[in-house]
Motif scaffolding. Structure first.
Motif, PDB file in Angstrom:
ATOM      1  N   SER A  79      10.800 -23.568 -42.559  1.00  0.00           N
ATOM      2  CA  SER A  79      11.069 -22.300 -41.893  1.00  0.00           C
ATOM      3  C   SER A  79       9.843 -21.395 -41.996  1.00  0.00           C
ATOM      4  O   SER A  79       8.989 -21.578 -42.860  1.00  0.00           O
ATOM      5  N   ALA A  80       9.798 -20.428 -41.093  1.00  0.00           N
ATOM      6  CA  ALA A  80       8.636 -19.550 -41.036  1.00  0.00           C
ATOM      7  C   ALA A  80       8.937 -18.237 -41.761  1.00  0.00           C
ATOM      8  O   ALA A  80       8.644 -17.164 -41.258  1.00  0.00           O
ATOM      9  N   ASP A  81       9.511 -18.341 -42.963  1.00  0.00           N
ATOM     10  CA  ASP A  81       9.830 -17.113 -43.707  1.00  0.00           C
ATOM     11  C   ASP A  81       8.592 -16.615 -44.454  1.00  0.00           C
ATOM     12  O   ASP A  81       7.561 -17.288 -44.486  1.00  0.00           O
ATOM     13  N   ARG A  82       8.737 -15.445 -45.089  1.00  0.00           N
ATOM     14  CA  ARG A  82       7.596 -14.792 -45.722  1.00  0.00           C
ATOM     15  C   ARG A  82       6.948 -15.662 -46.795  1.00  0.00           C
ATOM     16  O   ARG A  82       5.734 -15.762 -46.878  1.00  0.00           O
ATOM     17  N   ASP A  83       7.771 -16.292 -47.632  1.00  0.00           N
ATOM     18  CA  ASP A  83       7.232 -17.101 -48.732  1.00  0.00           C
ATOM     19  C   ASP A  83       6.459 -18.307 -48.211  1.00  0.00           C
ATOM     20  O   ASP A  83       5.393 -18.651 -48.737  1.00  0.00           O
ATOM     21  N   SER A  84       7.013 -18.957 -47.175  1.00  0.00           N
ATOM     22  CA  SER A  84       6.334 -20.136 -46.613  1.00  0.00           C
ATOM     23  C   SER A  84       4.994 -19.750 -46.016  1.00  0.00           C
ATOM     24  O   SER A  84       4.001 -20.475 -46.167  1.00  0.00           O
ATOM     25  N   ILE A  85       4.967 -18.615 -45.332  1.00  0.00           N
ATOM     26  CA  ILE A  85       3.714 -18.144 -44.726  1.00  0.00           C
ATOM     27  C   ILE A  85       2.668 -17.908 -45.813  1.00  0.00           C
ATOM     28  O   ILE A  85       1.528 -18.379 -45.716  1.00  0.00           O
ATOM     29  N   ALA A 116       9.566 -24.947 -36.189  1.00  0.00           N
ATOM     30  CA  ALA A 116       9.235 -24.080 -37.333  1.00  0.00           C
ATOM     31  C   ALA A 116       7.743 -24.166 -37.662  1.00  0.00           C
ATOM     32  O   ALA A 116       7.117 -23.169 -38.036  1.00  0.00           O
ATOM     33  N   GLU A 119       5.904 -21.935 -35.307  1.00  0.00           N
ATOM     34  CA  GLU A 119       6.165 -20.549 -35.700  1.00  0.00           C
ATOM     35  C   GLU A 119       5.351 -20.166 -36.955  1.00  0.00           C
ATOM     36  O   GLU A 119       4.727 -19.110 -37.014  1.00  0.00           O
ATOM     37  N   LEU A 120       5.391 -21.051 -37.912  1.00  0.00           N
ATOM     38  CA  LEU A 120       4.688 -20.832 -39.176  1.00  0.00           C
ATOM     39  C   LEU A 120       3.182 -20.694 -38.938  1.00  0.00           C
ATOM     40  O   LEU A 120       2.525 -19.815 -39.516  1.00  0.00           O
ATOM     41  N   SER A 123       2.237 -17.349 -37.424  1.00  0.00           N
ATOM     42  CA  SER A 123       2.333 -16.225 -38.359  1.00  0.00           C
ATOM     43  C   SER A 123       1.271 -16.293 -39.448  1.00  0.00           C
ATOM     44  O   SER A 123       0.761 -15.264 -39.884  1.00  0.00           O
TER      45      SER A 123
END
Ligand SMILES: [Zn+2]
Length: 446
Positions: A79-85, A116, A119-120, A123
Motif C-alpha cells: 500500500s502507498a501509506d505514509r510508512d511505506s513511502i 499500489a 501509487e507508491l 508519492s
C-alpha cells in the motif's frame, strides 16, 4: 542528466516482464541502472528462491548485485501509506541512488500490488518523470495509453534468458510467452520496429529533465522528427482555403487538405507528451503573415489554394520544387523544378464524365530553415491537387514512414544546408503515398 534509472517492480519478475528489454538496452548504453523489488513472499523458503532468481535475471540484463534493493513489503498487501513511502525513500537513499527517471507499474492493472506500486512510486519520488510499463498478465488494456516506445529488438533474446531465470514462475506457467510476444510485436508496429516495449509517461511538477529524458529514451520517429524541429515550441499551420470546383472530387467527399490536417492533429493528440503544439490558421486570416517572422511554420497547400505559398514560398531563394500554374485562371497546375527547368505533372485518367481525374497525384515535402526567422523552421506540404497534400500529411504523421525518412536525412538540419525537399507520389485509388529518393534534394542556404 546523471543517467540514473530506477526500475521498480512489485514482485520479483515484474520489471523483467514489463521492461526487461529496456533494462538491457539502457544498461548497454551506459545508464546507471537500479532495481527495487517491493514485496517478498510470506513463505521464507519461497522468498529466498525468488530472491536468488531475481539476482540471476538482473545479472543477465546487466544490473549488478549491489544495485538491487529489496523493500520486503508483504506480498499481496502493498500500500502507498505514509510508512511505506518513508521506508522506500530511506532504502533508496541508503543505496545512494538518486534516480533521474523512475520506471514502474501502470495504474491500468488489475493486480492490487501493481497499482499500489505505481501509487507508491508517485508519492515517494516527487518532482520526477515516471514511466509506466504494463504487465501482460494483469493489464487493463482499455486504460493503458503508452506514449513512449523503446525499440527492444536487439535485446529480445536477453530478455528471454532473463525471464527463464525465474524458474519457479516458468514452471508454474506464470510467464505468458505467447501473449508477451504478441504485445511486444504490436508495440513495435507503432514505431516501425520488430518489437518494442511501451510506457505511459507521468511528469510531476518540477521535473526539469522531462524533455531531455523523453527525447533520449523514445525510439518513435514521430518524436525524433518533430522534437528536433520544434523542441518545445508551437507549430503554426497556415493552410489554404478549400478550392471548390464545379464537380465534386469524385469518390472523395471532403476537401483533402482538411483530411490531412485531421491526420496530423490526431497524430499529435495520440502521441505527443503534453498538449499538441499545432495552431491552425487559414491563409486569409488577418495579419497571418506576421507569424512567418516569429514562428515555426507548417505551410500546407500549394500556390493555388494558399496565398502564403504563392506570395512567399514560391519566391524563396534556394527552393528547388514549387507548385506552378497558368494564369489567369490557375489552370494546368504542376510541380516546377527550378534546377532542371522542367515540369513534373500528375497522372490522370478519364473519369467517365468527359473529364479527367488524377490517378497519381504528387506533392512537395519541404523541411527548411524559416528564411524569415532565424532559428525557426518551415515545413511545407503542397500537393498539385488536394490528394497530394493529403499524402504529405500522411507521411509527416506516420512514425513508420518518418523512420525511413530520417534514415536518409539528418535532423535537425545540419549546418551548411538550408533544408530538404522531396516529391511524394500518391496513388489515389490505393490511397498509398511513396517517395522516390531521386527527387531528394538538399537545399543550399539562401
Ligand atoms: Zn507482479
Amino acid at each position: 542528466l546523471e543517467n540514473n534509472v530506477l526500475f521498480i517492480g512489485a514482485h520479483a519478475d515484474d520489471v523483467e516482464i514489463g521492461a526487461g528489454g529496456t533494462v538491457a538496452k539502457l544498461a548497454s548504453k551506459g545508464y546507471n541502472i537500479w532495481l527495487c523489488i517491493l514485496t517478498e513472499e510470506n513463505n521464507k523458503k519461497k522468498a529466498a528462491i525468488r530472491k536468488s532468481e531475481s539476482k540471476s535475471a538482473a545479472q543477465v540484463l546487466g544490473i549488478g548485485d549491489d544495485k538491487i534493493m529489496y523493500a520486503a513489503f508483504k506480498d499481496g498487501l502493498l500500500s502507498a501509506d505514509r510508512d511505506s513511502i518513508a521506508l522506500l525513500r530511506q532504502l533508496v537513499d541508503r543505496y545512494g541512488c538518486k534516480p533521474d527517471i523512475i520506471i514502474t507499474h501502470s495504474h491500468a492493472d488489475s493486480h492490487n500490488d501493481h497499482r499500489a506500486a505505481a501509487e507508491l512510486s508517485l508519492s515517494a519520488f516527487r518532482e520526477s518523470v515516471i514511466l509506466h510499463y504494463s504487465i501482460v498478465n494483469s493489464a487493463i488494456v482499455s486504460d493503458y495509453h503508452p506514449r513512449l516506445f523503446i525499440d527492444t529488438t536487439s535485446c529480445k533474446e536477453q530478455k528471454k534468458i532473463a525471464l527463464l531465470k525465474h524458474k519457479s514462475q516458468v514452471s508454474a506457467r506464470r510467464i505468458l510467452w505467447d501473449d508477451l510476444s504478441i504485445v511486444e510485436t504490436a508495440f513495435g508496429k507503432w514505431i516501425g520496429a520488430q518489437c518494442a516495449e511501451a510506457f505511459e509517461v507521468t511528469v510531476q511538477r518540477g521535473a526539469s529533465s522531462f524533455h531531455k529524458v523523453v527525447r533520449e529514451l523514445n525510439d518513435c520517429a514521430f518524436h525524433a522528427f518533430w522534437h528536433s524541429l520544434l523542441e518545445d515550441r508551437k507549430l503554426m499551420n497556415i493552410h489554404g482555403l478549400p478550392v471548390y470546383r464545379k464537380r465534386k472530387e469524385y469518390d472523395w467527399p471532403s476537401d483533402k487538405d482538411r483530411d490531412g490536417m485531421a491526420c496530423l492533429r490526431k497524430a499529435f493528440t495520440d502521441r505527443w507528451f503534453g498538449s499538441p503544439p499545432v495552431e491552425e490558421y487559414n491563409c486569409a486570416t488577418e495579419r497571418v503573415e506576421a507569424l512567418l517572422y516569429k514562428h515555426d511554420i507548417f505551410l500546407s497547400g500549394g500556390a493555388v489554394s494558399n496565398t502564403i505559398s504563392r506570395n512567399y514560398f514560391n519566391h524563396f531563394r534556394g527552393v528547388r520544387y514549387i507548385i506552378d500554374y497558368d494564369m489567369p485562371d490557375y489552370k494546368n497546375i504542376r510541380i516546377f523544378d527550378r534546377q532542371e527547368l522542367c515540369d513534373i505533372n500528375a497522372e490522370y485518367e478519364k473519369d467517365g464524365f468527359e473529364g479527367m481525374r488524377p490517378r497519381i497525384d504528387r506533392s512537395i515535402i519541404t523541411i527548411m530553415r524559416n528564411p524569415l526567422c532565424l532559428g525557426r523552421h518551415l515545413i511545407g506540404c503542397m500537393g498539385i491537387h488536394g490528394f497530394g497534400s493529403f499524402a504529405g500529411y500522411m507521411l509527416l504523421s506516420n512514425p513508420v514512414q518518418l523512420r525511413i525518412f530520417l534514415d536518409k536525412c539528418t535532423m535537425p538540419i545540419p549546418e551548411g544546408i538550408g533544408g530538404y525537399q522531396i516529391i511524394v507520389n500518391f496513388d489515389v485509388k490505393l490511397c498509398l503515398p511513396c517517395w522516390d529518393w531521386s527527387t531528394f534534394h538538399k537545399m543550399p542556404i539562401c
